[in-house]
Scaffold this motif. Sequence first.
Motif, PDB file in Angstrom:
ATOM      1  N   ALA A   1     -23.616  25.840 -26.179  1.00  0.00           N
ATOM      2  CA  ALA A   1     -23.565  26.956 -25.370  1.00  0.00           C
ATOM      3  C   ALA A   1     -22.244  28.194 -25.950  1.00  0.00           C
ATOM      4  O   ALA A   1     -22.548  29.422 -25.749  1.00  0.00           O
ATOM      5  CB  ALA A   1     -23.127  26.466 -24.108  1.00  0.00           C
ATOM      6  N   ALA A   2     -21.077  27.805 -26.334  1.00  0.00           N
ATOM      7  CA  ALA A   2     -20.092  28.546 -26.617  1.00  0.00           C
ATOM      8  C   ALA A   2     -20.613  29.414 -27.842  1.00  0.00           C
ATOM      9  O   ALA A   2     -20.438  30.665 -28.093  1.00  0.00           O
ATOM     10  CB  ALA A   2     -18.918  27.822 -27.042  1.00  0.00           C
ATOM     11  N   ALA A   3     -21.540  28.659 -28.920  1.00  0.00           N
ATOM     12  CA  ALA A   3     -21.872  29.247 -30.056  1.00  0.00           C
ATOM     13  C   ALA A   3     -22.982  30.404 -29.744  1.00  0.00           C
ATOM     14  O   ALA A   3     -22.719  31.449 -30.314  1.00  0.00           O
ATOM     15  CB  ALA A   3     -22.382  28.116 -31.005  1.00  0.00           C
ATOM     16  N   LEU A   4     -23.843  29.982 -28.698  1.00  0.00           N
ATOM     17  CA  LEU A   4     -24.685  31.056 -28.315  1.00  0.00           C
ATOM     18  C   LEU A   4     -23.816  32.412 -27.680  1.00  0.00           C
ATOM     19  O   LEU A   4     -24.445  33.459 -27.993  1.00  0.00           O
ATOM     20  CB  LEU A   4     -25.654  30.477 -27.270  1.00  0.00           C
ATOM     21  CG  LEU A   4     -26.762  29.813 -28.227  1.00  0.00           C
ATOM     22  CD1 LEU A   4     -27.596  29.132 -26.935  1.00  0.00           C
ATOM     23  CD2 LEU A   4     -27.640  30.703 -28.809  1.00  0.00           C
ATOM     24  N   GLU A   5     -22.821  31.999 -27.112  1.00  0.00           N
ATOM     25  CA  GLU A   5     -22.197  33.224 -26.279  1.00  0.00           C
ATOM     26  C   GLU A   5     -21.500  34.215 -27.766  1.00  0.00           C
ATOM     27  O   GLU A   5     -21.476  35.196 -27.361  1.00  0.00           O
ATOM     28  CB  GLU A   5     -21.084  32.734 -25.545  1.00  0.00           C
ATOM     29  CG  GLU A   5     -21.352  32.641 -24.283  1.00  0.00           C
ATOM     30  CD  GLU A   5     -20.313  32.088 -23.052  1.00  0.00           C
ATOM     31  OE1 GLU A   5     -19.222  32.685 -23.351  1.00  0.00           O
ATOM     32  OE2 GLU A   5     -20.425  31.336 -22.297  1.00  0.00           O
ATOM     33  N   ILE A   6     -21.170  33.517 -28.885  1.00  0.00           N
ATOM     34  CA  ILE A   6     -20.525  34.226 -29.742  1.00  0.00           C
ATOM     35  C   ILE A   6     -21.639  34.929 -30.510  1.00  0.00           C
ATOM     36  O   ILE A   6     -21.658  36.186 -30.701  1.00  0.00           O
ATOM     37  CB  ILE A   6     -19.847  33.249 -30.825  1.00  0.00           C
ATOM     38  CG1 ILE A   6     -18.682  32.632 -30.309  1.00  0.00           C
ATOM     39  CG2 ILE A   6     -19.473  33.935 -32.022  1.00  0.00           C
ATOM     40  CD1 ILE A   6     -18.129  31.507 -30.959  1.00  0.00           C
ATOM     41  N   VAL A   7     -22.843  34.353 -30.481  1.00  0.00           N
ATOM     42  CA  VAL A   7     -23.901  35.145 -31.246  1.00  0.00           C
ATOM     43  C   VAL A   7     -24.084  36.350 -30.578  1.00  0.00           C
ATOM     44  O   VAL A   7     -24.469  37.368 -30.849  1.00  0.00           O
ATOM     45  CB  VAL A   7     -25.116  34.293 -31.477  1.00  0.00           C
ATOM     46  CG1 VAL A   7     -26.419  35.033 -31.847  1.00  0.00           C
ATOM     47  CG2 VAL A   7     -24.893  32.938 -32.282  1.00  0.00           C
TER      48      VAL A   7
END
Length: 411
Positions: A336-342
């Motif tokens: 979830a955090a990675a998707l926010e960064i993307v």
Amino acid sequence: MPTELQPARGTHDLIGEDQRRHQFVIDTARRIAGIYGFDQWATPIFEDTRVFARTLGETSDVVMKEMYTFEDRGGDSITLRPEFTAGVCRALVSNGLTQSLPQKVFLAGPMFRYDRPQKGRYRQFHQIDIEVLGSAEPLADAEVITCGWEIIKALGISQQVVLELNTLGDKESRQAYRDALVAYFTEHQGALSQDSLERLDRNPLRILDSKDPGDRKLVADAPTITPYLTEAAGGFYEGVKRYLTLFGVPFRENPRIVRGLDYYGHTAFEFITTKLGAQDAVGGGGRYDGLVAEMGGPQVPAVGWALGVDRLALLLDGPPAAPAGVAVVPIGDTEAAALEIVQALRQAGIRAEMAYRGNLRRRMERANRIGARAAVIIGDDDIARGVAQVKDLQTGEQEAVALKDIPARLR
Ligand code: AMP
């Protein structure tokens, strides 16, 4: 097993570097044409066959042999465009723009000619094209040519390209020259190729264009147009050359240049190269004052050129670099955090992708394969600290960056 389908003969796919070269040519041309005051038009890829049959003339090889013409389901005769100019003139008339002259037009797109394919010659190829409609002055010819030369310079290939220039004079000059050519070639008709014998009646100027070795020997000694130019036609040509010199465009005069199509007069030119073997023309153009009238419009003087995108793309030195983005690599339970960064990176206009398959090694391999310039690696510990590891994939350097600062850091 079903047969594997191939691209149709004479067509090719544009993928990866091929596509980047191609797009670089078109983007550069559009930018320079814009600077020169040209507006982009898009005309249909297919037209009523009469658009080309009427204007390219019965004697042009394009009409006679190379057009993709077919009857559609409604029984209308349709032709895939073999060139831009006829469609542009049709569009000028259809859109009632003959009262709003001059029009300065830039176009780019695919063309279709049923030709024998080889390197640099295809059945579907691409052209960029500019036309000035409604200017009778030699300055228009010079501006059109200069714009083409500036595009060639901006592509970084001007060392490999030469501009060759000629005049076809006005009607009176051309008639006198035509008579002189007929007399000359008739005297030597025993040595002419079959194709050129046929051209002798229909369009003797086209013999000057012949690739046949026997014809070429004759052509070398054929009369040139210069002594047949009327004073007005000679003055026009001098004007074009004077402006080109003023604009700093180098050119070489070549009295053998004729345009294959019948509606050209005055200025005729080609951009040629020594780098593409037999396919030495990268583009050409000229003045065509009679064409719009043939389309059912008024008399509109016009001048333009078309350059072959495929050939220009072949001449480009270094291929334009592939876009380098950022790979976001989650480790552990951090999707979830990675998707926010993307998402934050994309919102900031940065090309970004998530590498989420397989173990860490596979994910880092994926980052390299998509040509990422940096990886953002985020594990459970990082989340707890509100950071992610930003790794420069060129230098291998890595450091922790606060999540909110990542887009700014990678811009
Ligand atoms: P033309 O309209 O014949 O003067 O062509 C203008 C330019 O389009 C040429 O100089 C070539 O660069 C390009 N061109 C013409 N025909 C082909 C083709 N069959 N395949 C690839 N490029 C072409």
